[in-house]
Design a protein around this motif. Sequence first.
Motif, PDB file in Angstrom:
ATOM      1  N   UNK A  41      31.682 -30.407  -4.091  1.00 18.77           N
ATOM      2  CA  UNK A  41      32.425 -29.720  -3.165  1.00 18.77           C
ATOM      3  C   UNK A  41      33.367 -28.594  -3.537  1.00 18.77           C
ATOM      4  N   UNK A  42      32.707 -27.817  -4.397  1.00 18.41           N
ATOM      5  CA  UNK A  42      33.731 -26.770  -5.071  1.00 18.41           C
ATOM      6  C   UNK A  42      34.113 -25.783  -4.463  1.00 18.41           C
ATOM      7  N   UNK A  43      33.484 -25.660  -3.025  1.00 19.59           N
ATOM      8  CA  UNK A  43      34.093 -24.556  -2.027  1.00 19.59           C
ATOM      9  C   UNK A  43      35.177 -25.028  -1.240  1.00 19.59           C
ATOM     10  N   UNK A  44      34.914 -25.958  -0.669  1.00 27.40           N
ATOM     11  CA  UNK A  44      35.975 -26.828   0.549  1.00 27.40           C
ATOM     12  C   UNK A  44      37.080 -27.749  -0.458  1.00 27.40           C
ATOM     13  N   UNK A  45      36.485 -28.160  -1.457  1.00 25.21           N
ATOM     14  CA  UNK A  45      37.282 -29.278  -2.222  1.00 25.21           C
ATOM     15  C   UNK A  45      37.571 -30.394  -1.200  1.00 25.21           C
ATOM     16  N   UNK A  46      36.799 -30.660  -0.273  1.00 21.70           N
ATOM     17  CA  UNK A  46      36.827 -31.786   0.814  1.00 21.70           C
ATOM     18  C   UNK A  46      35.760 -32.457   0.460  1.00 21.70           C
ATOM     19  N   UNK A  47      35.950 -33.841  -0.209  1.00 25.76           N
ATOM     20  CA  UNK A  47      35.002 -34.507  -0.597  1.00 25.76           C
ATOM     21  C   UNK A  47      34.679 -35.736   0.126  1.00 25.76           C
ATOM     22  N   UNK A  48      33.689 -35.898   0.490  1.00 27.77           N
ATOM     23  CA  UNK A  48      33.249 -36.899   1.206  1.00 27.77           C
ATOM     24  C   UNK A  48      31.934 -37.743   0.872  1.00 27.77           C
ATOM     25  N   UNK A  63      26.944 -38.139  -0.903  1.00 25.25           N
ATOM     26  CA  UNK A  63      28.002 -37.287  -0.810  1.00 25.25           C
ATOM     27  C   UNK A  63      27.762 -36.018  -0.412  1.00 25.25           C
ATOM     28  N   UNK A  64      28.779 -35.268   0.187  1.00 21.86           N
ATOM     29  CA  UNK A  64      28.264 -33.791   0.507  1.00 21.86           C
ATOM     30  C   UNK A  64      27.963 -33.036  -0.633  1.00 21.86           C
ATOM     31  N   UNK A  65      27.104 -32.175  -0.392  1.00 25.32           N
ATOM     32  CA  UNK A  65      26.518 -31.325  -1.351  1.00 25.32           C
ATOM     33  C   UNK A  65      26.800 -29.835  -1.021  1.00 25.32           C
ATOM     34  N   UNK A  66      27.453 -29.069  -1.595  1.00 23.99           N
ATOM     35  CA  UNK A  66      27.648 -27.817  -1.023  1.00 23.99           C
ATOM     36  C   UNK A  66      27.078 -26.895  -1.829  1.00 23.99           C
ATOM     37  N   UNK A  67      27.064 -25.481  -1.293  1.00 24.73           N
ATOM     38  CA  UNK A  67      26.170 -24.398  -1.925  1.00 24.73           C
ATOM     39  C   UNK A  67      26.964 -23.265  -1.600  1.00 24.73           C
TER      40      UNK A  67
END
Length: 162
Positions: A41-48, A63-67
Amino acid sequence: MKMKKKIEITVSLEVIQKSEWSKEDRSLIERAIHAVEHAHAPYSNFMVGTALLLDNGQIFSANNQENVSFPVGICAERAVLSYAMGNFPNNRPVKLAVVAKRRSDSTWATVTPCGLCRQTINEYEVKFGHPIEILMLNPGEEILKASGIDQLLPFRFNDLNS
Ligand code: THU
């Protein structure tokens, strides 16, 4: 005067103090907490983090996997459901735990599944004809428990033919 016709649905969540968590709920939350650490979660820094219990006793986590192309990212709940349902299509999901934290915080963030994830949970309730319990950890370390997706997604769309 003519009364306006209304359709009303009441929803509720159970609030469970830490001292009252069942062994099963505790272990599911613990698996979700473990999964938070591996969120991308490098973009939102909201880790789920999430953990899913199937009716054969197996627990899967994700977990969440951002792009960098933001809409490409996937939420933790849909990640775990896709994996579990893709590999164990005949095992009914029993309960799903969700926890979240902001990278810089030491306390848990408030989290409930987003609309896309609610619709996805609904899909597997319909597939198996059974509700899926949803456990959400809150900042006070209580579990908010929904007995099924109807408590989070009233008036849901679940039938192409009605
Ligand atoms: N997210 C989840 O993974 N699950 C939720 O229940 C809420 C939101 C993710 C999506 C995105 O990577 C980040 O949290 C911020 O919205």
